[in-house]
Design an enzyme around this catalytic site. Structure first.
Site, PDB file in Angstrom:
ATOM      1  N   ASP A  21       0.828  -1.215   0.000  1.00 51.22           N
ATOM      2  CA  ASP A  21       0.000   0.000   0.000  1.00 51.22           C
ATOM      3  C   ASP A  21       0.860   1.263   0.000  1.00 51.22           C
ATOM      4  OD1 ASP A  21      -2.231  -1.575   0.128  1.00 51.22           O
ATOM      5  OD2 ASP A  21      -2.799  -1.015   2.174  1.00 51.22           O
ATOM      6  N   GLU A 148     -11.379  -9.784  -3.040  1.00 50.05           N
ATOM      7  CA  GLU A 148     -10.217  -9.223  -3.733  1.00 50.05           C
ATOM      8  C   GLU A 148      -9.507 -10.225  -4.637  1.00 50.05           C
ATOM      9  OE1 GLU A 148      -8.596  -5.406  -1.267  1.00 50.05           O
ATOM     10  OE2 GLU A 148      -7.707  -7.328  -0.775  1.00 50.05           O
ATOM     11  N   GLY A 227     -20.327   2.212   9.730  1.00 52.57           N
ATOM     12  CA  GLY A 227     -19.370   3.261  10.056  1.00 52.57           C
ATOM     13  C   GLY A 227     -19.532   3.727  11.491  1.00 52.57           C
ATOM     14  N   ASP A 253      -7.740   8.169  10.109  1.00 54.07           N
ATOM     15  CA  ASP A 253      -7.800   7.458   8.828  1.00 54.07           C
ATOM     16  C   ASP A 253      -8.780   6.296   8.956  1.00 54.07           C
ATOM     17  OD1 ASP A 253      -7.330   6.215   6.402  1.00 54.07           O
ATOM     18  OD2 ASP A 253      -5.321   5.510   6.916  1.00 54.07           O
ATOM     19  N   GLY A 258     -12.897  -1.441   8.326  1.00 54.33           N
ATOM     20  CA  GLY A 258     -13.705  -2.609   8.020  1.00 54.33           C
ATOM     21  C   GLY A 258     -12.929  -3.904   8.191  1.00 54.33           C
ATOM     22  N   ASP A 259     -11.646  -3.880   7.847  1.00 47.49           N
ATOM     23  CA  ASP A 259     -10.824  -5.074   8.009  1.00 47.49           C
ATOM     24  C   ASP A 259     -10.562  -5.375   9.484  1.00 47.49           C
ATOM     25  OD1 ASP A 259     -10.709  -5.318   5.267  1.00 47.49           O
ATOM     26  OD2 ASP A 259      -8.821  -4.221   5.102  1.00 47.49           O
ATOM     27  N   SER A 289      -9.321   1.497  15.488  1.00 52.30           N
ATOM     28  CA  SER A 289      -8.410   1.474  14.343  1.00 52.30           C
ATOM     29  C   SER A 289      -8.330   2.807  13.610  1.00 52.30           C
ATOM     30  CB  SER A 289      -8.829   0.381  13.358  1.00 52.30           C
ATOM     31  OG  SER A 289      -9.973   0.772  12.601  1.00 52.30           O
ATOM     32  N   GLY A 294      -3.039   4.487   8.470  1.00 56.06           N
ATOM     33  CA  GLY A 294      -2.654   3.184   7.962  1.00 56.06           C
ATOM     34  C   GLY A 294      -3.465   2.076   8.602  1.00 56.06           C
TER      35      GLY A 294
END
Length: 315
Positions: A21, A148, A227, A253, A258-259, A289, A294
């Site tokens: 990333d 993905e 969210g 950020d 979600g991960d 998170s 990041g």
């Protein structure tokens, strides 16, 4: 389906994308045709599966990552970073003459983002590779998949988990047609946009219970993330419950929130917690998170009361 334990301790297998990333910080996300000046740059490990596996490990639960990187320097660095984050990389494939997946992520001052992903090695995973992962899937407590990698590869993994009695979490992100995998999902995890795409009706906020209830006909159970509003949970009875999110002290950020949610959800389910309790833990983790720039290796620890539960199962 009750949590399945084939080993002495809970273990989550995560199949999917692994990326290098690049984060670019901007004051505001550009409009089409607009050029903006970046105010910060960060290169890091990424990909939904990699992020989710690290979130599992940050919860104190065993995580094994199933996927592929290229035979380039980026791939070597990502494997080292995953191992340093306590993720089992013994099954990771290094594909020859193929680059490692990449993602470019723009993050604005409000913490919102736009992301472009180049699958590269991720797109080369096939059902034949999944056959090579069969023993690892069979020994897992929970399997996690996303959107993905190719749909055929993902479906093959879910069917393998079903054969072995392993509970599967299907994160339908990015949105796509996963066909036979959806009825086996327990739970199916989507955000509001993905739920709207799947159902063909708008899902917006905690008031969307009537629409979300329709997911009870799609999967064994489902979770819709909202969210800052938390998440909605629905089981096969069609009953919908809302789990609000705690207020975030700071929003830096939202990438990877979600991960973090999915990884902690999987860890909690692997430890034998009910879906509602697991979702409550996952909502807390997602909120935590977003206080850092990041995802993945930058996640904080997510051991939200899971250590004692894990040790109880092991004992």
């Amino acid at each position: 389906m009750e949590p399945h334990v084939n080993s002495a301790t809970p273990r989550v297998a995560v199949l999917g994308g692994i990326n290098h990333d690049t984060f670019l910080r901007v004051s505001a996300l550009p409009q089409p045709g607009e050029t903006v000046i970046g105010t910060g740059l960060l290169r890091a490990l990424g990909g939904k599966a990699a992020n989710q596996a690290i979130a599992v490990a940050r919860s104190g639960v065993g995580a094994v990552l199933l996927g592929a990187v290229g035979d380039d320097a980026d791939g070597a660095r990502l494997v080292d970073s995953l191992a340093a984050a306590s993720v089992d990389v013994g099954d990771l494939l290094r594909l020859e003459h193929v680059p490692t997946g990449r993602a470019m992520i723009l993050v604005d001052d409000a913490g919102q983002n736009v992301i472009v992903v180049t699958p590269a090695a991720n797109g080369q995973l096939t059902a034949a590779h999944v056959a090579g992962f069969d023993a690892t899937i069979a020994s897992a407590t929970v399997l996690v998949v996303q959107g993905e990698i190719t749909a055929a590869t993902t479906i093959a993994a879910v069917l393998a988990a079903e054969r072995h009695g392993v509970r599967t979490i299907v994160n339908l992100a990015p949105y796509g047609d996963l066909g036979a995998a959806l009825p086996l999902a327990d739970p199916l995890v989507l955000n509001e946009i993905e739920a709207s795409q799947l159902l063909g009706r708008a899902v917006e906020g905690p008031g969307s219970t009537a629409v979300v209830a329709e997911l009870s006909r799609v999967a064994r159970s489902a979770v819709v993330t909202l969210g800052a509003d938390g998440a909605l949970v629905v089981d096969q009875t069609g009953t919908v419950r809302h789990h609000p999110a705690p207020a975030a002290a700071t929003v830096v950020d939202t990438t990877g929130a979600g991960d973090a949610f999915v990884g902690v959800l999987a860890a909690a389910i692997a430890c034998g917690l009910s879906l509602d309790v697991a979702v409550a833990r996952a909502v807390q983790a997602a909120t935590a998170s977003i206080g850092v720039l990041g995802a993945g290796e930058y996640y904080p620890d997510f051991d939200l009361g899971l250590t004692d539960r894990r040790e109880a199962i092991a004992g």
